[in-house]
Design a protein around this motif. Sequence first.
Motif, mmCIF file in Angstrom:
data_model
loop_
_atom_site.group_PDB
_atom_site.id
_atom_site.type_symbol
_atom_site.label_atom_id
_atom_site.label_comp_id
_atom_site.label_asym_id
_atom_site.label_seq_id
_atom_site.Cartn_x
_atom_site.Cartn_y
_atom_site.Cartn_z
ATOM 1 N N ALA A 151 1.150 -1.153 0.412
ATOM 2 C CA ALA A 151 -0.278 0.325 -0.401
ATOM 3 C C ALA A 151 1.015 1.282 0.213
ATOM 4 O O ALA A 151 0.516 2.084 -0.325
ATOM 5 C CB ALA A 151 -1.131 0.525 1.536
ATOM 6 N N ALA A 152 1.823 1.419 0.707
ATOM 7 C CA ALA A 152 2.866 2.200 0.861
ATOM 8 C C ALA A 152 3.889 2.296 -0.759
ATOM 9 O O ALA A 152 4.010 3.749 -0.717
ATOM 10 C CB ALA A 152 4.032 2.083 2.000
ATOM 11 N N ALA A 153 4.291 1.147 -1.624
ATOM 12 C CA ALA A 153 4.104 1.617 -2.686
ATOM 13 C C ALA A 153 3.065 1.962 -3.544
ATOM 14 O O ALA A 153 3.696 3.186 -4.034
ATOM 15 C CB ALA A 153 5.157 0.168 -3.296
ATOM 16 N N LYS A 154 2.318 1.836 -3.268
ATOM 17 C CA LYS A 154 1.294 2.068 -4.495
ATOM 18 C C LYS A 154 1.093 4.002 -4.221
ATOM 19 O O LYS A 154 1.070 4.685 -4.821
ATOM 20 C CB LYS A 154 -0.458 1.764 -4.302
ATOM 21 C CG LYS A 154 0.143 0.485 -4.795
ATOM 22 C CD LYS A 154 -1.184 -0.771 -4.638
ATOM 23 C CE LYS A 154 -1.252 -1.984 -4.775
ATOM 24 N NZ LYS A 154 -1.658 -3.171 -4.452
ATOM 25 N N LYS A 155 0.398 4.098 -3.078
ATOM 26 C CA LYS A 155 0.905 5.702 -2.649
ATOM 27 C C LYS A 155 1.972 6.644 -2.914
ATOM 28 O O LYS A 155 2.147 7.489 -3.324
ATOM 29 C CB LYS A 155 0.476 5.600 -0.916
ATOM 30 C CG LYS A 155 0.769 7.056 -0.238
ATOM 31 C CD LYS A 155 0.322 7.271 0.948
ATOM 32 C CE LYS A 155 0.105 8.729 1.678
ATOM 33 N NZ LYS A 155 0.513 8.456 3.462
ATOM 34 N N ALA A 156 3.308 5.938 -2.438
ATOM 35 C CA ALA A 156 4.526 6.430 -2.903
ATOM 36 C C ALA A 156 4.359 7.194 -5.168
ATOM 37 O O ALA A 156 4.834 7.864 -5.345
ATOM 38 C CB ALA A 156 5.946 6.365 -2.688
ATOM 39 N N ALA A 157 4.429 5.696 -5.390
ATOM 40 C CA ALA A 157 3.979 6.112 -6.916
ATOM 41 C C ALA A 157 2.924 6.798 -7.375
ATOM 42 O O ALA A 157 3.833 7.756 -8.392
ATOM 43 C CB ALA A 157 3.408 4.621 -7.197
ATOM 44 N N LYS A 158 1.940 6.861 -6.433
ATOM 45 C CA LYS A 158 0.862 7.666 -7.145
ATOM 46 C C LYS A 158 1.472 9.704 -7.113
ATOM 47 O O LYS A 158 1.002 9.839 -8.045
ATOM 48 C CB LYS A 158 0.176 7.329 -6.026
ATOM 49 C CG LYS A 158 -1.659 8.449 -6.692
ATOM 50 C CD LYS A 158 -2.931 7.830 -5.374
ATOM 51 C CE LYS A 158 -3.978 7.551 -5.991
ATOM 52 N NZ LYS A 158 -5.370 7.182 -5.532
ATOM 53 N N THR A 159 1.804 9.562 -5.524
ATOM 54 C CA THR A 159 2.993 10.549 -5.597
ATOM 55 C C THR A 159 3.761 11.549 -6.128
ATOM 56 O O THR A 159 3.654 12.172 -6.688
ATOM 57 C CB THR A 159 3.236 10.658 -4.287
ATOM 58 O OG1 THR A 159 2.227 10.266 -3.191
ATOM 59 C CG2 THR A 159 3.614 11.828 -3.141
ATOM 60 N N ARG A 160 4.217 10.049 -6.653
ATOM 61 C CA ARG A 160 5.350 11.126 -7.717
ATOM 62 C C ARG A 160 4.810 11.169 -9.570
ATOM 63 O O ARG A 160 5.323 12.307 -9.872
ATOM 64 C CB ARG A 160 6.602 9.660 -8.058
ATOM 65 C CG ARG A 160 7.586 9.538 -6.858
ATOM 66 C CD ARG A 160 8.007 8.669 -7.258
ATOM 67 N NE ARG A 160 7.916 7.200 -7.489
ATOM 68 C CZ ARG A 160 7.983 6.456 -6.325
ATOM 69 N NH1 ARG A 160 8.263 6.354 -5.694
ATOM 70 N NH2 ARG A 160 7.566 5.263 -6.723
ATOM 71 N N ALA A 161 3.886 10.765 -9.702
ATOM 72 C CA ALA A 161 3.366 10.578 -10.659
ATOM 73 C C ALA A 161 2.204 12.111 -10.686
ATOM 74 O O ALA A 161 2.155 12.885 -11.582
ATOM 75 C CB ALA A 161 1.855 9.489 -11.039
ATOM 76 N N LYS A 162 2.093 12.277 -9.551
ATOM 77 C CA LYS A 162 1.405 14.084 -9.156
ATOM 78 C C LYS A 162 1.881 14.606 -9.975
ATOM 79 O O LYS A 162 2.443 16.054 -10.359
ATOM 80 C CB LYS A 162 0.874 13.658 -8.067
ATOM 81 C CG LYS A 162 -0.099 15.090 -7.683
ATOM 82 C CD LYS A 162 -1.184 15.172 -6.624
ATOM 83 C CE LYS A 162 -0.681 14.663 -5.027
ATOM 84 N NZ LYS A 162 -1.191 14.667 -3.665
ATOM 85 N N HIS A 163 3.280 14.706 -8.851
ATOM 86 C CA HIS A 163 4.499 15.973 -9.024
ATOM 87 C C HIS A 163 5.415 15.866 -10.032
ATOM 88 O O HIS A 163 5.459 16.234 -10.298
ATOM 89 C CB HIS A 163 5.272 15.739 -7.370
ATOM 90 C CG HIS A 163 4.617 15.701 -6.337
ATOM 91 N ND1 HIS A 163 4.059 17.141 -5.627
ATOM 92 C CD2 HIS A 163 4.332 14.648 -5.532
ATOM 93 C CE1 HIS A 163 3.269 17.086 -5.028
ATOM 94 N NE2 HIS A 163 3.937 15.839 -4.241
ATOM 95 N N TYR A 164 5.609 14.325 -10.617
ATOM 96 C CA TYR A 164 6.087 14.646 -12.424
ATOM 97 C C TYR A 164 5.719 14.249 -12.878
ATOM 98 O O TYR A 164 6.125 14.596 -14.342
ATOM 99 C CB TYR A 164 7.380 13.595 -11.905
ATOM 100 C CG TYR A 164 8.115 13.767 -10.267
ATOM 101 C CD1 TYR A 164 9.005 14.822 -10.693
ATOM 102 C CD2 TYR A 164 8.082 12.738 -9.304
ATOM 103 C CE1 TYR A 164 9.729 15.523 -9.097
ATOM 104 C CE2 TYR A 164 8.802 13.245 -8.342
ATOM 105 C CZ TYR A 164 9.455 14.186 -8.134
ATOM 106 O OH TYR A 164 10.103 14.736 -6.690
ATOM 107 N N ALA A 165 4.078 14.395 -13.444
ATOM 108 C CA ALA A 165 3.699 14.367 -14.795
ATOM 109 C C ALA A 165 3.441 15.613 -15.520
ATOM 110 O O ALA A 165 3.798 16.992 -14.978
ATOM 111 C CB ALA A 165 1.673 13.855 -14.275
#
Length: 165
Positions: A151-165
């Motif tokens: 769950a933490a990995a998915k959340k981190a991926a989502k955060t990265r996608a949001k900031h670097y998209a």
Amino acid sequence: MPENKTIKKAQRDKREGKSPGTQAGEFVHEEIKKIQHGKHGARSAKQAIAIGLSEARRAGVDLKPPEKGKTSEKTRKSAEQAYTKGQRHEPVSKTRSQARQHALEKEPTSSASHTALSRQAHAAAMERTAAERSASARKASRTKGPAKRSAAAKKAAKTRAKHYA
């Protein structure tokens, strides 16, 4: 006075073999929520955390007081008293408890704002070495368990996608 559900959460953490610091975290979390909901205030985020730790010690959490040189002598003595009181399971003085409550009601609630807590966390992290921070993160990943780690990995991926998209 901590709520019963907080004491129960700390006891559950102890049964699960979690550290005294994690058990005390339940009390700190409750204290911050009290301030955010306007039940009382604190001068700073640091004081809010200190109140939570003191309540944890008084509730019997085996959280040792800081060693000499880590904090001021006054803080260390206060922590020692709270720890001793918690180990003896003495009742809290009603008069003193009320006096403490009235004093805290006059303090600002902004000390538990998102910004204040973020600033405090950042300052605390910067006092630790890179090796200490890295070791802490490694331990967290080990003790988290597969479901929470995923769950933490998915959340981190989502955060990265949001900031670097």
